[in-house]
Design a protein around this motif. Structure first.
Motif, PDB file in Angstrom:
ATOM      1  N   HIS A 145       0.814  -1.217   0.000  1.00  0.00           N
ATOM      2  CA  HIS A 145       0.000   0.000   0.000  1.00  0.00           C
ATOM      3  C   HIS A 145       0.844   1.262   0.000  1.00  0.00           C
ATOM      4  CE1 HIS A 145      -3.396  -2.613   0.101  1.00  0.00           C
ATOM      5  NE2 HIS A 145      -2.726  -3.317   1.007  1.00  0.00           N
ATOM      6  N   CYS A 175      -7.811   0.744  -4.860  1.00  0.00           N
ATOM      7  CA  CYS A 175      -7.212  -0.407  -4.174  1.00  0.00           C
ATOM      8  C   CYS A 175      -8.214  -0.954  -3.160  1.00  0.00           C
ATOM      9  CB  CYS A 175      -5.930   0.038  -3.476  1.00  0.00           C
ATOM     10  SG  CYS A 175      -5.051  -1.283  -2.629  1.00  0.00           S
ATOM     11  N   CYS A 225      -7.813  -1.414  -0.180  1.00  0.00           N
ATOM     12  CA  CYS A 225      -7.672  -0.786   1.138  1.00  0.00           C
ATOM     13  C   CYS A 225      -8.472   0.505   1.236  1.00  0.00           C
ATOM     14  CB  CYS A 225      -6.205  -0.507   1.428  1.00  0.00           C
ATOM     15  SG  CYS A 225      -5.507   0.845   0.464  1.00  0.00           S
ATOM     16  N   LYS A 255      -7.697   3.255  -0.683  1.00  0.00           N
ATOM     17  CA  LYS A 255      -6.936   4.315  -1.344  1.00  0.00           C
ATOM     18  C   LYS A 255      -6.951   4.062  -2.852  1.00  0.00           C
ATOM     19  CE  LYS A 255      -2.768   3.911   0.445  1.00  0.00           C
ATOM     20  NZ  LYS A 255      -1.597   4.404  -0.209  1.00  0.00           N
ATOM     21  N   CYS A 286      -2.154   2.383  -5.114  1.00  0.00           N
ATOM     22  CA  CYS A 286      -1.211   1.596  -4.306  1.00  0.00           C
ATOM     23  C   CYS A 286      -0.384   0.666  -5.208  1.00  0.00           C
ATOM     24  CB  CYS A 286      -1.962   0.721  -3.306  1.00  0.00           C
ATOM     25  SG  CYS A 286      -2.847   1.639  -2.047  1.00  0.00           S
TER      26      CYS A 286
HETATM   27 ZN    ZN Z   1      -3.993  -0.066  -0.947  1.00  0.00          ZN
END
Ligand code: ZN
Length: 319
Positions: A166, A177, A179, A181, A184
């Motif tokens: 990340h 992504c 996550c 965000k 990444c």
């Molecule tokens: Zn990420």
């Protein structure tokens, strides 16, 4: 004294890999059971305990033979209490894995993040070759990371250290992504990322490519085509290697590792991948950092997690 064993457990979203390992890190037996995801994963620990009992029986052994259990879980973990903060795939949140394991198995247990135990495994018996300062990155469906400094796993303030996947590779306009965000490293250097880049390139360029003949494209197809000098595939993998080299150099500048171990399905591309990534790595790493670090392909494959788990248990409970 008769030789004792430790139990290594590597918990994944589809299978649980388990092994008996002796104190020298040699596999005595390894096996897998299916991960039961029913009812927020509440049967997982019982399944593990039952499976250990059954295997002991097969070997004509009792719990006396075992020093303890070292286990990796797919999510951030508090290494001291063995609490799994969150494992999205399993439905666990603030799950007291270490305590439950100890109750169910009557054995002492130690728990860590799965990428961390894979890094430990590679340090102990794999490509890390005993290096005390090591970065391990796993290129699979996602990109996992583990960092070992002075022989210790770096966990950070809340279990999220070593999230190499990340590191931001594309600051503006990157792909989303998992996550939350965008841009990444995982969106580029994972198997999923490689396929995404290849599809983008096929859609936007006129370049002839063997990939155009395929109905579905896998990361392996792209890497194989690049090895055969397919121009479009080469452009894709060079972009991947560039970002991998850059992110690893940035991480290495903070850690000054001896070894950077690349594992996971994508790493099956082999030494060619390691060499290309090294070239970019050297361009972006601080010269003294570049001098001391070698980038190598992981050697333990799927066994890294159980061997790393065994090492943790041996360190914690061995005499
Ligand atoms: Zn990420």
């Amino acid at each position: 004294m008769a030789e004792k064993w430790v139990v290594g457990v590597d918990l994944g979203g589809t299978t649980i890999k388990m092994a008996f390992v002796n104190v020298y890190g040699e596999l005595i037996d390894k096996w897998e059971i299916v991960t039961n995801l029913e009812d927020q994963g509440k049967y997982i620990v019982t399944d593990i305990a039952k499976s250990i009992d059954q295997k002991l029986q097969e070997h004509g052994q009792t719990k006396e033979k075992l020093i303890g259990i070292g286990m990796g879980a797919p999510g951030p973990v508090d290494g001291d209490t063995g609490l799994v903060y969150e494992a999205v795939n399993l439905g666990w949140k603030n799950y007291p894995l270490k305590n439950l394991l100890e109750v169910e198995t009557s054995l002492p247990a130690v728990v860590d993040n799965d990428a961390n135990i894979a890094a430990i495994g590679e340090m102990w018996k794999g490509a890390g070759n005993g290096a005390k300062n090591l970065i391990c990155v796993t290129l699979g469906t996602g990109v996992g990371g583990g960092v070992i400094a002075n022989g210790q796993i770096v966990r950070g303030a809340n279990g999220a250290a070593g999230e190499i996947g990340h590191i931001t590779s594309v600051p503006e306009g990157g792909a989303p992504c998992n996550c939350g965000k965008t841009g990444c490293l995982e969106t580029i250097a994972s198997a999923t990322g490689i396929v995404r880049l290849a599809k983008e390139k096929l859609a936007t360029s006129e370049t002839d490519s063997s990939l155009r003949k395929l109905e579905t494209i896998t990361a392996k197809d792209v890497l194989d085509a690049a090895k055969e000098n397919d121009r479009l595939a080469l452009e894709v993998v060079e972009e991947v290697f560039f970002h991998l080299g850059l992110a690893l150099a940035n991480a290495a500048n903070a850690l000054n590792p001896e070894k950077i171990v690349i594992g996971g399905g994508v790493s099956k591309a082999g030494n060619w991948l390691a060499e290309r990534v090294t070239e970019y790595f050297k361009r972006f790493a601080f010269p003294r950092v570049a001098e001391s670090a070698s980038i190598v392909i992981a050697t333990l494959g799927n066994d890294a997690g159980v061997i790393g788990g065994a090492w943790l248990a041996k360190q914690a409970f061995g005499e």
